[in-house]
Scaffold this active site. Structure first.
Site, PDB file in Angstrom:
ATOM      1  N   ARG A 161       0.888  -1.345   0.193  1.00  0.00           N
ATOM      2  CA  ARG A 161       0.172   0.649  -0.113  1.00  0.00           C
ATOM      3  C   ARG A 161       1.043   1.205  -0.107  1.00  0.00           C
ATOM      4  O   ARG A 161       2.127   1.247   0.379  1.00  0.00           O
ATOM      5  CB  ARG A 161      -1.278   0.047   1.164  1.00  0.00           C
ATOM      6  CG  ARG A 161      -1.715  -0.856   1.665  1.00  0.00           C
ATOM      7  CD  ARG A 161      -3.662  -0.777   2.271  1.00  0.00           C
ATOM      8  NE  ARG A 161      -4.606  -1.157   2.217  1.00  0.00           N
ATOM      9  CZ  ARG A 161      -4.780  -2.068   2.865  1.00  0.00           C
ATOM     10  NH1 ARG A 161      -4.583  -2.175   4.168  1.00  0.00           N
ATOM     11  NH2 ARG A 161      -5.601  -3.285   2.306  1.00  0.00           N
ATOM     12  N   THR A 162       0.195   2.429  -0.678  1.00  0.00           N
ATOM     13  CA  THR A 162       0.937   3.516  -0.602  1.00  0.00           C
ATOM     14  C   THR A 162       0.916   4.131   0.889  1.00  0.00           C
ATOM     15  O   THR A 162      -0.201   4.798   0.892  1.00  0.00           O
ATOM     16  CB  THR A 162       0.656   4.588  -1.404  1.00  0.00           C
ATOM     17  OG1 THR A 162       0.438   4.276  -2.685  1.00  0.00           O
ATOM     18  CG2 THR A 162       0.822   5.600  -1.587  1.00  0.00           C
ATOM     19  N   LEU A 163       1.919   4.217   1.188  1.00  0.00           N
ATOM     20  CA  LEU A 163       1.892   4.878   2.947  1.00  0.00           C
ATOM     21  C   LEU A 163       2.087   6.426   2.863  1.00  0.00           C
ATOM     22  O   LEU A 163       1.960   7.305   3.620  1.00  0.00           O
ATOM     23  CB  LEU A 163       2.714   4.097   3.511  1.00  0.00           C
ATOM     24  CG  LEU A 163       2.125   2.777   3.761  1.00  0.00           C
ATOM     25  CD1 LEU A 163       3.337   2.389   4.953  1.00  0.00           C
ATOM     26  CD2 LEU A 163       1.532   2.001   4.995  1.00  0.00           C
TER      27      LEU A 163
ATOM     28  N   ASN B  43      -6.044   2.827  -0.473  1.00  0.00           N
ATOM     29  CA  ASN B  43      -4.333   2.402  -0.748  1.00  0.00           C
ATOM     30  C   ASN B  43      -4.402   2.995  -1.958  1.00  0.00           C
ATOM     31  O   ASN B  43      -4.612   3.306  -4.128  1.00  0.00           O
ATOM     32  CB  ASN B  43      -4.317   1.172  -1.554  1.00  0.00           C
ATOM     33  CG  ASN B  43      -3.141   1.170  -2.843  1.00  0.00           C
ATOM     34  OD1 ASN B  43      -1.689   1.819  -2.232  1.00  0.00           O
ATOM     35  ND2 ASN B  43      -3.194  -0.311  -3.232  1.00  0.00           N
TER      36      ASN B  43
END
Lengths: 200, 322
Positions: B22-24, B126
């Site tokens: 996931r994009t954090l 995400n």
């Protein structure tokens, strides 16, 4: 290594005020047209009101992306209903659909505060459904206004009341202002009225 | 196996190692994009910087791209996510072309598509970490909209992302009007980008501007002195044939990148604490504000040199002098 925490929120509050008044033979749904985030104004001309069916109009404030998604879901479901039943959805039916749609997302809610207004099938009778998501937006509990507690004033008086309320709200609420959009439903049809509000 | 995308939203948010997909956080980011409607179409501006945290790492990032025949997109935020969005859009346009039915997706449709993509990614926790500006003209109808990483979207006569909302929108609210000519629109956007250059630390002094309009052929005639200079500028650009060819119909034009003229010699900045020793420069400037009524002397504007990566000059790096 510490657990990674989410550092973005899937929600935002884009503000706004929505009001609906039901009278004996009319229904007024009103909302301002300001869209904000934090202390910024994103745009001064965004409509929060949508006509879902011939006799159902919904206004929603809150998180704009969820509001728009909710509007689209309801509109799509209404289209399917029309294909299957060859008629428009009644206002009470639309209210039930709204309630079910909101509850469907009980564990990742639509951050949308809605008022749904319109005329029911008899035409001259008016129903106002207020679906208010109290506290945290968890439950969509439809509260129907019974006939006996309807506003007794005339349509023009109700409109003036709405205008006054919005002028006052604009004074004190930073998220309310710019322009007021009103949708009025009655036996002769549906019409829109606009009023300028303070832009600060 | 990669289960991150199909996992139920709230439950897995903070839990397993599997969602390292996931994009954090954003890593390489672009700063503001500013867009306006003008009389004949849409104008977008963005600088060419890609920051890596607080480092200005990349200085030739094209954050404005054309989409299909009618639209232009500008992105701020994570550059890799923008590249993925471009892949989505390329596929969208490809399928649209394959219908071969004479119809083509206009800016409104592309904006709607993007909004749905962004919102759906947000629903899956995400997100594509971008704020996008989407503009274009189709059948004479101008459209300018924006959408951000959580799906908030709207259209307006002028839009901006990030710092642009704070610094550029107020200028645009004051000075934008319905019938801006092309040159006026460019000047207005330059004013906005100049303020952003002064005050946004992640801005670089290398601009990209794109416009999309109808009847460009009718507008840019060689007889017209005021526009012939602009045509020359386009000719100086790299993709000569393509751009001129598209100028004869609804078309998109990209200016070659150029730098803004800036003035750094305001009296207030020269010796800021002279009236209030020991204080911070900004407070002193405010405190001493009545002494510093100074307009910049335009002839002494400094031409900040263009960042030149690797030493090679882009062919046709024109300078638009105002």
């Amino acid at each position: 290594m510490t657990k990674q925490q989410a550092n973005w929120s899937p929600y935002d509050n884009n503000g706004g005020t929505c009001v609906a008044i039901a009278g004996a033979d009319y229904c007024v749904i009103a909302a301002d047209t300001r869209m904000s985030t934090g202390y910024n104004i994103l745009t001064r001309d965004y409509s929060k009101i949508i006509q879902l069916a011939d006799k159902s109009v919904m206004a929603s404030s809150g998180f704009q992306a969820d509001v728009r998604a909710l509007q689209k879901v309801l509109a799509a479901r209404h289209l399917i209903y029309q294909h299957q039943h060859n008629k428009q959805m009644s206002c009470p039916a639309m209210a039930q659909l709204l309630s079910n749609t909101l509850y469907y997302k009980r564990f990742f809610p639509y951050y949308a505060f809605n008022v749904l207004g319109g005329l029911d099938n008899e035409g001259w009778d008016t129903v106002l459904k207020a679906l208010v998501l109290l506290l945290s937006p968890l439950l969509g509990q439809p509260t129907e206004v019974s006939k006996s507690s309807l506003i007794t004033c005339k349509e023009s008086e109700a409109i003036d009341l709405v205008k006054t309320c919005f002028a006052s709200a604009t004074e004190r609420d930073i998220y309310t202002g710019d322009k007021l959009e009103m949708v009025i439903l009655n036996a002769s049809g549906i019409r829109r009225e606009y009023m300028e509000l303070r832009k600060d | 196996m990669n289960v991150a995308d199909s996992a139920p939203a709230t439950n897995n948010l903070l839990v397993s190692n599997a969602d390292s997909q996931r994009t954090l956080y954003p890593y390489v980011t672009g700063t503001s994009v500013v867009g306006i409607k003008y009389k004949d179409g849409i104008l977008l501006a963005a600088d060419m910087g890609g920051s890596y945290g607080s480092t200005l790492r990349y200085k030739t990032v094209e954050r404005l791209k054309s989409v299909g025949k009618h639209s232009i997109i500008g992105a701020s935020g994570e550059i890799s996510d923008f590249q993925e969005i471009m892949r989505y859009l390329d596929e969208l346009i490809l399928y649209d072309n394959m219908w071969d039915d004479g119809n083509s997706l206009g800016p409104k449709e592309v904006h709607n598509y993007l909004t749905r993509v962004m919102y759906n990614r947000r629903n899956k926790f995400n997100p594509l970490w971008n704020s996008l500006v989407l503009g274009g003209v189709k059948n004479g109808q101008k459209y300018l909209g924006t959408v951000n990483m959580i799906g908030v979207h709207y259209e307006d006569d002028h839009v901006a992302t990030g710092f642009g909302n704070h610094l550029a929108r107020p200028i645009l609210r004051d000075e934008w009007h319905e019938n801006l000519k092309f040159e006026e629109g460019v000047k207005l956007l330059e004013k906005c980008m100049r303020v952003l250059l002064y005050r946004d630390r992640s801005a670089v002094n290398k601009l990209q501007m794109m416009f999309s309009e109808t009847n460009v052929g009718a507008k840019i005639s060689m007889k017209d002195k005021s526009t012939s200079k602009k045509v020359k500028l386009v000719i100086l650009g790299r993709i000569i044939d393509l751009k001129i060819a598209r100028i004869t119909e609804d078309g998109v034009t990209v200016f070659p990148p150029y730098s803004l003229k800036t003035f750094w010699n305001f009296n207030a900045f020269q010796n800021p604490t002279v009236g209030a020793e020991g204080s911070w420069a900004l407070c002193a400037i405010v405190y001493n504000k009545f002494s510093y009524q100074q307009k910049p002397d335009r002839s002494s504007f400094v031409d900040v040199p263009l960042a030149q990566p690797g030493g090679s000059t882009r062919s046709g790096s024109g300078l638009l002098r105002t």
